[in-house]
Design a protein around this motif. Structure first.
Motif, PDB file in Angstrom:
ATOM      1  N   ASN A 227      -6.137  10.614   7.629  1.00 55.30           N
ATOM      2  CA  ASN A 227      -7.565  10.944   7.720  1.00 55.30           C
ATOM      3  C   ASN A 227      -8.092  10.717   9.131  1.00 55.30           C
ATOM      4  N   SER A 228      -7.247  11.004  10.119  1.00 52.18           N
ATOM      5  CA  SER A 228      -7.534  10.836  11.550  1.00 52.18           C
ATOM      6  C   SER A 228      -7.577   9.376  11.984  1.00 52.18           C
ATOM      7  N   GLN A 229      -7.227   8.453  11.105  1.00 54.96           N
ATOM      8  CA  GLN A 229      -7.167   7.028  11.448  1.00 54.96           C
ATOM      9  C   GLN A 229      -5.712   6.647  11.721  1.00 54.96           C
ATOM     10  N   TYR A 230      -5.524   5.769  12.696  1.00 58.62           N
ATOM     11  CA  TYR A 230      -4.174   5.299  12.998  1.00 58.62           C
ATOM     12  C   TYR A 230      -3.919   4.006  12.242  1.00 58.62           C
ATOM     13  N   CYS A 231      -2.995   4.069  11.303  1.00 56.75           N
ATOM     14  CA  CYS A 231      -2.587   2.937  10.472  1.00 56.75           C
ATOM     15  C   CYS A 231      -3.794   2.226   9.861  1.00 56.75           C
ATOM     16  N   PRO A 232      -4.548   2.919   8.998  1.00 61.42           N
ATOM     17  CA  PRO A 232      -5.640   2.240   8.293  1.00 61.42           C
ATOM     18  C   PRO A 232      -5.087   1.295   7.230  1.00 61.42           C
ATOM     19  N   ILE A 233      -5.953   0.482   6.664  1.00 60.15           N
ATOM     20  CA  ILE A 233      -5.520  -0.528   5.699  1.00 60.15           C
ATOM     21  C   ILE A 233      -6.233  -0.335   4.361  1.00 60.15           C
ATOM     22  N   ILE A 234      -5.479  -0.530   3.284  1.00 56.68           N
ATOM     23  CA  ILE A 234      -6.013  -0.538   1.930  1.00 56.68           C
ATOM     24  C   ILE A 234      -5.932  -1.969   1.418  1.00 56.68           C
ATOM     25  N   LYS A 235      -7.046  -2.510   0.966  1.00 52.80           N
ATOM     26  CA  LYS A 235      -7.051  -3.864   0.415  1.00 52.80           C
ATOM     27  C   LYS A 235      -7.097  -3.789  -1.104  1.00 52.80           C
ATOM     28  N   VAL A 236      -6.214  -4.571  -1.745  1.00 54.50           N
ATOM     29  CA  VAL A 236      -6.069  -4.519  -3.201  1.00 54.50           C
ATOM     30  C   VAL A 236      -6.170  -5.920  -3.777  1.00 54.50           C
ATOM     31  N   LYS A 237      -6.322  -5.985  -5.096  1.00 52.40           N
ATOM     32  CA  LYS A 237      -6.373  -7.250  -5.803  1.00 52.40           C
ATOM     33  C   LYS A 237      -5.135  -7.378  -6.697  1.00 52.40           C
ATOM     34  N   PRO A 238      -4.685  -8.595  -6.969  1.00 53.06           N
ATOM     35  CA  PRO A 238      -3.573  -8.749  -7.907  1.00 53.06           C
ATOM     36  C   PRO A 238      -3.909  -8.092  -9.254  1.00 53.06           C
ATOM     37  N   GLY A 239      -2.946  -7.314  -9.773  1.00 53.24           N
ATOM     38  CA  GLY A 239      -3.144  -6.648 -11.052  1.00 53.24           C
ATOM     39  C   GLY A 239      -3.876  -5.327 -10.979  1.00 53.24           C
ATOM     40  N   GLU A 240      -4.330  -4.927  -9.787  1.00 50.35           N
ATOM     41  CA  GLU A 240      -5.125  -3.707  -9.667  1.00 50.35           C
ATOM     42  C   GLU A 240      -4.250  -2.460  -9.779  1.00 50.35           C
ATOM     43  N   LEU A 241      -4.858  -1.384 -10.249  1.00 51.64           N
ATOM     44  CA  LEU A 241      -4.231  -0.062 -10.296  1.00 51.64           C
ATOM     45  C   LEU A 241      -5.019   0.850  -9.373  1.00 51.64           C
ATOM     46  N   ILE A 242      -4.330   1.489  -8.415  1.00 52.14           N
ATOM     47  CA  ILE A 242      -5.007   2.419  -7.503  1.00 52.14           C
ATOM     48  C   ILE A 242      -4.346   3.787  -7.587  1.00 52.14           C
ATOM     49  N   ASN A 243      -5.095   4.793  -7.187  1.00 53.89           N
ATOM     50  CA  ASN A 243      -4.667   6.191  -7.294  1.00 53.89           C
ATOM     51  C   ASN A 243      -4.529   6.777  -5.894  1.00 53.89           C
ATOM     52  N   LEU A 244      -3.303   7.094  -5.488  1.00 54.23           N
ATOM     53  CA  LEU A 244      -3.046   7.653  -4.161  1.00 54.23           C
ATOM     54  C   LEU A 244      -2.861   9.158  -4.277  1.00 54.23           C
ATOM     55  N   ARG A 245      -3.653   9.909  -3.523  1.00 55.54           N
ATOM     56  CA  ARG A 245      -3.503  11.376  -3.444  1.00 55.54           C
ATOM     57  C   ARG A 245      -3.017  11.688  -2.028  1.00 55.54           C
ATOM     58  N   LEU A 246      -1.783  12.095  -1.901  1.00 59.06           N
ATOM     59  CA  LEU A 246      -1.111  12.221  -0.608  1.00 59.06           C
ATOM     60  C   LEU A 246      -0.915  13.684  -0.234  1.00 59.06           C
ATOM     61  N   LEU A 247      -1.150  14.001   1.034  1.00 52.53           N
ATOM     62  CA  LEU A 247      -0.947  15.344   1.577  1.00 52.53           C
ATOM     63  C   LEU A 247      -0.261  15.232   2.928  1.00 52.53           C
ATOM     64  N   ASN A 248       0.922  15.847   3.048  1.00 53.87           N
ATOM     65  CA  ASN A 248       1.589  15.939   4.354  1.00 53.87           C
ATOM     66  C   ASN A 248       1.113  17.213   5.036  1.00 53.87           C
ATOM     67  N   ALA A 249       0.089  17.065   5.881  1.00 55.38           N
ATOM     68  CA  ALA A 249      -0.476  18.198   6.622  1.00 55.38           C
ATOM     69  C   ALA A 249       0.026  18.237   8.057  1.00 55.38           C
ATOM     70  N   THR A 250       1.179  17.609   8.319  1.00 57.75           N
ATOM     71  CA  THR A 250       1.753  17.675   9.659  1.00 57.75           C
ATOM     72  C   THR A 250       2.385  19.042   9.884  1.00 57.75           C
ATOM     73  N   THR A 251       2.642  19.344  11.128  1.00 59.69           N
ATOM     74  CA  THR A 251       3.242  20.631  11.466  1.00 59.69           C
ATOM     75  C   THR A 251       4.758  20.618  11.354  1.00 59.69           C
ATOM     76  N   ARG A 252       5.386  19.396  11.394  1.00 63.01           N
ATOM     77  CA  ARG A 252       6.842  19.378  11.415  1.00 63.01           C
ATOM     78  C   ARG A 252       7.471  18.088  10.909  1.00 63.01           C
ATOM     79  N   SER A 253       6.683  17.095  10.564  1.00 55.38           N
ATOM     80  CA  SER A 253       7.219  15.762  10.292  1.00 55.38           C
ATOM     81  C   SER A 253       7.294  15.481   8.799  1.00 55.38           C
TER      82      SER A 253
END
Length: 526
Positions: A227-253
C-alpha cells in the motif's frame, strides 16, 4: 497535486481508501483519472527526501488521504453494475505507432483492465484493445454476474507498449467482490487488511520514464512496498483472527513467505476464486498478478511482544551469467501487542482478544462457475509453447525483446490466434521452453489447474487441483489446465504477466464466438 509526505519504516499498516457498493442498490460509480502526481516512497534508487512524480490513478479518496501511488479499493457485489469514469489528464504526446509494436511506447496512453473479473471483454466493458489518449475521457460499465465468485481481483492499465512502465509507476488497485462470507467475518469483528504489493520503479529523480527501470536487477525486488508503505506493521492480540487480502501488483517479482511462527494460515481464496475448503499451508506464494484471501489465526499462547518480519523468500532469475538467487527483503511485520511490563522484557497481554476460530467453511463459496472439470467434459485440446531468447543481451532482457509464444510475437489487436466456441470446455498445455518461469494470465474465465511439472520456483503453490487466472509455468516445465468458456463472446488476450514480456510480445488473442463459422467470415474479410 498532492504534497509529498515522508515515509517511515514499521509504521502501522493503512488500508487503501475504498469505494464501497451499497448491497441494496447493487450499483457503484467510481472515478479513476490518470495524471502525474507527487508522492513519496522508499527506494534504493533515490535519496529519501526526493519525492516521486509518476503517472497514477487519482480519485477524491486517494487525494484526501494524500497518497495516490496505490489506487483506491473498489468493492462490488455479485449481480451488480460497476461504472468507472476515467479522464486522461496526462500531457499530449506523439501518437505515431512505431514500426515494431512490441517495444515500449505510448506511455501517456492507457486503458483499464479488470483483472480476473468474469465480465464481457467488449466495450464498454473489459476491452483492452481500446486506447484513451491525453485529454480523452471514457465511461466503463461492467455487469457483474449474479453467480460471480467472491474474492480479490484488481485493476491496472493494459495498453500494449506501456503496461509495464505504468504499473511500475503505481497504476494499480484492488477490487473485492463481496459475498455472504465477508458479511459473516465482519459481524464476527474480524479485522481485514488489504495488502497491495508493488515495486515502484523510480530513478534517482523519483520518476519512471524508461521501461528499463521496471525490469532492472536487482533493486526492483528490494523496493517492494505494501500500500505504498515500506515494511508496515500489523499489531495483533493473542487468540485473534485476522483476514489478509493479498495482491501481487508488482511488474516482475514473486511473493513467497512463511506463516508467522505464532499463527496458522487458513487459505480460502486464490486469484479471486474460493477454494474448495480451507487450505492449511505453512506459507503463501504469489507470482506476479496472483491474489489470495487468508484467515490468519494467532495462537492464544502467543507471547506478548513477539515480533515477526514477514520476509520475501522468492527465487528470482538473472540473465548473464544465468543463475537463480534468493532475495529476502522484509515485506511487512506482525507484532503481538504487549501490555504492562512485569519483568525484564516480560509483558502482560495488552488486551485479551475474544477467542475466535475460523468459522466452518461456507457452502456459499462452493460450486457455481467453479465446479471441478473432469476429462469427460473436454471438447478440445491445445498446446502453447513459450520462448524467451534474451540471455544474449542485457538490453533485450530489460526491454522484453525476443519473447514469443509458439515462436511468434504479438501481431496486434486485429490478429486472432485461437478461435473458441462459446460454452466449449478445453484442456490447454503450456510448455515453457525458456530458463526462467513465466506467469501466464488469460482474461475473462478462470482456469482449473490440475498438473504442474518442473522445478516450481515457489514454495507454497497450492496443492493440485485449484482454480486460478494466472499460473506460473516452471522453467523447462509445463502446466495443464481446463477452462469453461462461459457467458461471454469477444476477443481477449493471454499473456505473460512479467509485464515487460507482455509489452515485448509474449501475448496472443483468443476470440470466443457463438459459431465457429465466424472464423471463415473473419478470414474472408481480412
Amino acid at each position: 497535486m498532492s504534497e509529498a509526505k515522508p515515509f517511515s519504516f514499521l509504521s502501522p499498516i493503512k488500508n487503501p481508501p475504498a469505494y464501497v457498493m451499497d448491497p441494496e442498490k447493487k450499483h457503484l460509480e467510481v472515478t479513476l483519472d490518470v495524471e502525474y502526481d507527487t508522492n513519496n516512497v522508499f527506494s534504493f534508487e533515490k535519496p529519501h527526501n526526493v519525492p516521486t512524480y509518476t503517472r497514477v490513478f487519482t480519485s477524491d479518496l486517494t487525494k484526501e488521504v494524500g497518497n495516490t501511488l496505490t489506487g483506491p479499493t473498489i468493492e462490488v457485489r455479485p449481480g451488480s453494475k460497476l461504472q468507472i469514469h476515467t479522464h486522461n489528464k496526462l500531457p499530449e504526446q506523439d501518437q505515431t505507432e512505431p514500426d515494431d509494436i512490441n517495444f515500449p511506447y505510448g506511455f501517456n496512453n492507457y486503458n483499464i483492465h479488470t483483472h480476473g473479473l468474469h465480465v464481457t471483454p467488449e466495450s464498454p466493458g473489459d476491452n483492452v484493445c481500446m486506447t484513451i489518449r491525453p485529454g480523452e475521457a471514457y465511461d466503463y460499465e461492467y455487469d457483474i454476474p449474479a453467480d460471480h465468485p467472491p474474492g480479490v481481483y484488481w485493476y491496472h492499465p493494459h495498453k500494449h507498449g506501456s503496461v509495464a512502465l505504468q504499473v511500475g509507476s503505481g497504476m494499480a488497485g484492488m477490487i473485492i467482490v463481496r459475498g455472504a462470507f465477508d458479511d459473516q467475518l465482519k459481524e464476527m469483528g474480524v479485522k481485514e487488511y488489504c495488502m497491495v504489493f508493488q515495486n515502484i520503479a523510480v530513478n534517482a529523480e523519483g520518476k519512471v520514464e524508461d521501461q528499463k527501470q521496471v525490469a532492472k536487477f536487482p533493486n526492483s525486488e528490494y523496493n517492494i512496498t505494501v500500500n505504498s508503505q515500506y515494511c508496515p506493521i500489523i499489531k495483533v492480540k493473542p487468540g485473534e483472527l485476522i483476514n489478509l487480502r493479498l495482491l501481487n501488483a508488482t511488474t516482475r517479482s514473486s511473493i513467497n513467505f512463511e506463516c508467522p511462527f505464532f499463527g496458522q494460515m487458513f487459505i480460502y481464496g486464490y486469484d479471486g476464486n474460493p477454494t474448495d475448503n480451507y487450505r492449511r499451508q505453512g506459507g503463501i506464494s504469489l507470482a506476479p498478478a496472483n491474489r489470495a484471501s487468508i484467515l490468519l489465526k494467532i495462537s492464544e499462547a502467543a507471547t506478548p511482544g513477539a515480533f515477526y518480519y514477514v520476509q520475501n523468500d522468492s527465487v528470482e532469475y538473472q540473465f548473464i551469467p544465468h543463475y537463480k538467487y534468493h532475495n529476502n527483503p522484509p515485506l511487512f511485520a506482525i507484532e503481538v501487542e504487549r501490555g504492562e511490563e512485569i519483568g525484564a522484557a516480560i509483558y502482560m497481554p495488552s488486551e485479551t482478544a475474544e477467542r475466535t476460530t475460523p468459522p466452518p467453511f461456507p457452502e456459499s463459496l462452493r460450486g457455481g462457475l467453479l465446479e471441478p472439470i473432469g476429462p469427460e467434459e473436454v471438447t478440445n485440446k491445445r498446446t502453447l509453447t513459450f520462448q524467451a531468447n534474451t540471455l544474449d543481451n542485457p538490453d533485450k532482457y530489460y526491454r522484453g525483446v525476443n519473447v514469443t509464444i509458439d515462436h511468434g510475437q504479438f501481431g496486434g489487436c486485429e490478429v486472432v490466434n485461437h478461435w473458441v466456441e462459446l460454452d466449449a470446455v478445453e484442456e490447454w498445455t503450456l510448455e515453457n521452453e525458456s530458463e526462467f518461469p513465466h506467469p501466464i494470465h488469460i482474461h475473462v474465465n478462470p482456469m482449473y489447474v490440475f498438473e504442474i511439472q518442473g522445478e516450481d520456483p515457489l514454495d507454497y503453490t497450492l496443492e493440485l487441483p485449484f482454480w486460478a487466472d494466472t499460473i506460473q509455468v516452471p522453467p523447462h516445465g509445463h502446466v495443464k489446465f481446463r477452462m469453461r468458456f462461459k457467458d461471454f463472446v469477444g476477443k481477449y488476450p493471454l499473456h505473460c504477466h512479467l509485464l515487460y514480456h507482455e509489452d515485448g510480445g509474449m501475448m496472443q488473442h483468443v476470440k470466443v464466438v457463438r459459431d465457429l463459422k465466424e472464423k471463415d467470415d473473419w478470414n474472408n474479410n481480412q
